[in-house]
Design an enzyme around this catalytic site. Structure first.
Site, PDB file in Angstrom:
ATOM      1  N   ASP A  54     -12.126   1.324   4.433  1.00 28.80           N
ATOM      2  CA  ASP A  54     -12.708   2.011   5.601  1.00 28.80           C
ATOM      3  C   ASP A  54     -13.756   3.009   5.090  1.00 28.80           C
ATOM      4  O   ASP A  54     -13.491   4.227   5.041  1.00 28.80           O
ATOM      5  CB  ASP A  54     -11.604   2.738   6.378  1.00 28.80           C
ATOM      6  CG  ASP A  54     -10.539   1.777   6.869  1.00 28.80           C
ATOM      7  OD1 ASP A  54     -10.771   1.097   7.875  1.00 28.80           O
ATOM      8  OD2 ASP A  54      -9.486   1.672   6.205  1.00 28.80           O
ATOM      9  N   GLU A 109       0.883  -1.175   0.000  1.00 32.15           N
ATOM     10  CA  GLU A 109       0.000   0.000   0.000  1.00 32.15           C
ATOM     11  C   GLU A 109       0.921   1.225   0.000  1.00 32.15           C
ATOM     12  O   GLU A 109       0.967   1.985  -0.954  1.00 32.15           O
ATOM     13  CB  GLU A 109      -0.922  -0.024   1.225  1.00 32.15           C
ATOM     14  CG  GLU A 109      -1.888   1.163   1.301  1.00 32.15           C
ATOM     15  CD  GLU A 109      -2.728   1.188   2.579  1.00 32.15           C
ATOM     16  OE1 GLU A 109      -2.331   0.541   3.579  1.00 32.15           O
ATOM     17  OE2 GLU A 109      -3.777   1.877   2.587  1.00 32.15           O
TER      18      GLU A 109
HETATM   19  N1  HPA Z   1      -4.022   0.164   5.777  1.00 36.44           N
HETATM   20  C1  HPA Z   1      -3.451  -0.278   6.891  1.00 36.44           C
HETATM   21  N2  HPA Z   1      -4.110  -0.438   8.024  1.00 36.44           N
HETATM   22  C2  HPA Z   1      -5.399  -0.167   8.055  1.00 36.44           C
HETATM   23  C3  HPA Z   1      -6.054   0.297   6.934  1.00 36.44           C
HETATM   24  C4  HPA Z   1      -5.330   0.462   5.725  1.00 36.44           C
HETATM   25  O1  HPA Z   1      -5.834   0.865   4.655  1.00 36.44           O
HETATM   26  N3  HPA Z   1      -7.345   0.486   7.314  1.00 36.44           N
HETATM   27  C5  HPA Z   1      -7.444   0.131   8.600  1.00 36.44           C
HETATM   28  N4  HPA Z   1      -6.268  -0.256   9.070  1.00 36.44           N
HETATM   29 ZN    ZN Z   2      -7.119  -2.062   4.739  1.00 39.68          ZN
END
Ligand code: HPA
Ligand code: ZN
Length: 336
Positions: free
Chosen positions: A282, A203
């Site tokens: 989220d 990510e």
């Molecule tokens: N990335 C990492 N941790 C998380 C995320 C996310 O998008 N959403 C909730 N915890």
């Molecule tokens: Zn996530």
């Protein structure tokens, strides 16, 4: 794409699974105030509008700080039940027929709630949703990667009585500086206990973290995976393996993982033959549930791609083969 109204209806009607959803991230501001009132807790925001205005992020950590703070209003099994049911109600409206949802037990146990408050509340909400909407679901226990290995092991141990109702372990929270390698042993223990394994990787973290997730955590599914595209070898490996990627377009925009929706990697992922899926991550914080995430990238895709994404959501799920076959037939029937 055909016109927008037509495309909107097609997206909402397409049967789909959601595979990347943090249930704590479905806590809408209105519900945060309602839980705070019900539990007699003060929250440091005067109104729903002021709270929403705080949802402006330039990176993952900005979001995580406010997300962990928000979760503090969740105190009882009933809160977790109601949180889950509110999510499933919205997911049902978006054509979701199956969901595999994350929860972060450490966010709750670290503020004194017993493990079962979150787990039993969520499992009860999942049961109500199945009775009410026919949506099936699975629960995924995420370890917080900014905490240490011992804390993850303690969480797995606390989860012991619930392991027959937990499908998988995952890894979330602050990625950079917390490589998958840190959790290799606890993931091995989870695998030995019969759980599936997933992890957020690529990510914000580099392609090397995706490699570690594959080789050291032995993941069954990759959460996000955007930065895997920086490595042609990794792309080839992911495509050959058929592993699913749970991609989250609106999250990527809100957290500045992607600068512009026109640059979103979903079309490239499909072109490379990756088993990409669309998810909301989220939704209360990032401005949309799963259908909104399909809509965000739809202008860059054709209708066949949307059908592929929906099919991938079932192929990448942890459902048994007969259920996958049934859902794929429903997707194809809808598309025809
Ligand atoms: N990335 C990492 N941790 C998380 C995320 C996310 O998008 N959403 C909730 N915890
Ligand atoms: Zn996530």
């Amino acid at each position: 794409m055909p016109d927008t109204a037509d495309s909107d209806a097609f997206i909402a009607g397409l049967p789909k699974a959601e595979l990347h959803l943090h249930i704590e991230g479905s806590l809408e501001p209105e519900q945060m105030f309602a839980f705070a009132r019900r539990n007699r807790i003060q929250i440091p925001f005067a109104s729903v509008e002021q709270l929403r205005a705080a949802y402006s992020f330039t990176q993952l950590q900005d979001f995580l700080d406010i997300y962990y703070q928000g979760a503090d209003v969740l105190r009882t099994e009933e809160d977790f039940h109601d949180l889950a049911l509110a999510y499933f109600t919205r997911a049902h409206a978006d054509g979701v027929v199956h969901a595999e949802i994350f929860f972060d037990p450490q966010t709750h146990t670290d503020r004194g709630l017993p493990f079962g408050v979150a787990a039993d509340g969520l499992l009860a909400g999942m049961k109500t949703a199945e009775e009410r909407f026919g949506i099936t679901s699975k629960l995924i226990l995420c370890f917080l990667r900014h905490l240490d290995e011992a804390a993850a092991f303690a969480t797995l141990q606390a989860a012991e009585p619930w392991l027959d109702r937990i499908a998988a372990v995952g890894l979330d929270s602050s990625e950079v500086g917390h490589p998958p390698e840190k959790f290799a042993r606890v993931f091995a223990a989870a695998g030995a206990a019969g759980l599936k394994r997933v992890a957020h990787a690529g990510e914000e973290g580099p392609p090397a973290y995706v490699l570690e997730a594959l080789d050291l955590l032995h993941i069954d599914r990759l959460d996000h995976g955007n930065r895997a595209l920086e490595s042609p070898e990794l792309v080839t490996r992911l495509a050959r393996s058929g592993i699913a990627l749970t991609v989250c377009p609106l999250s990527n925009l809100k957290l500045c993982v992607v600068g512009d929706v026109a640059q979103h990697p979903i079309p490239a992922m499909l072109k490379h033959g990756l088993r990409a899926t669309i998810n909301s991550d989220d939704p209360a914080y990032f401005g949309g549930y799963v259908a909104d995430n399909y809509r965000a990238v739809a202008p860059y895709l054709d209708r066949r791609d949307l059908v592929t994404l929906a099919r991938n959501s079932f192929l990448g799920s942890f459902l048994p083969d007969d259920a996958v076959t049934r859902h794929l037939a429903a997707v194809d029937a809808f598309a025809a």
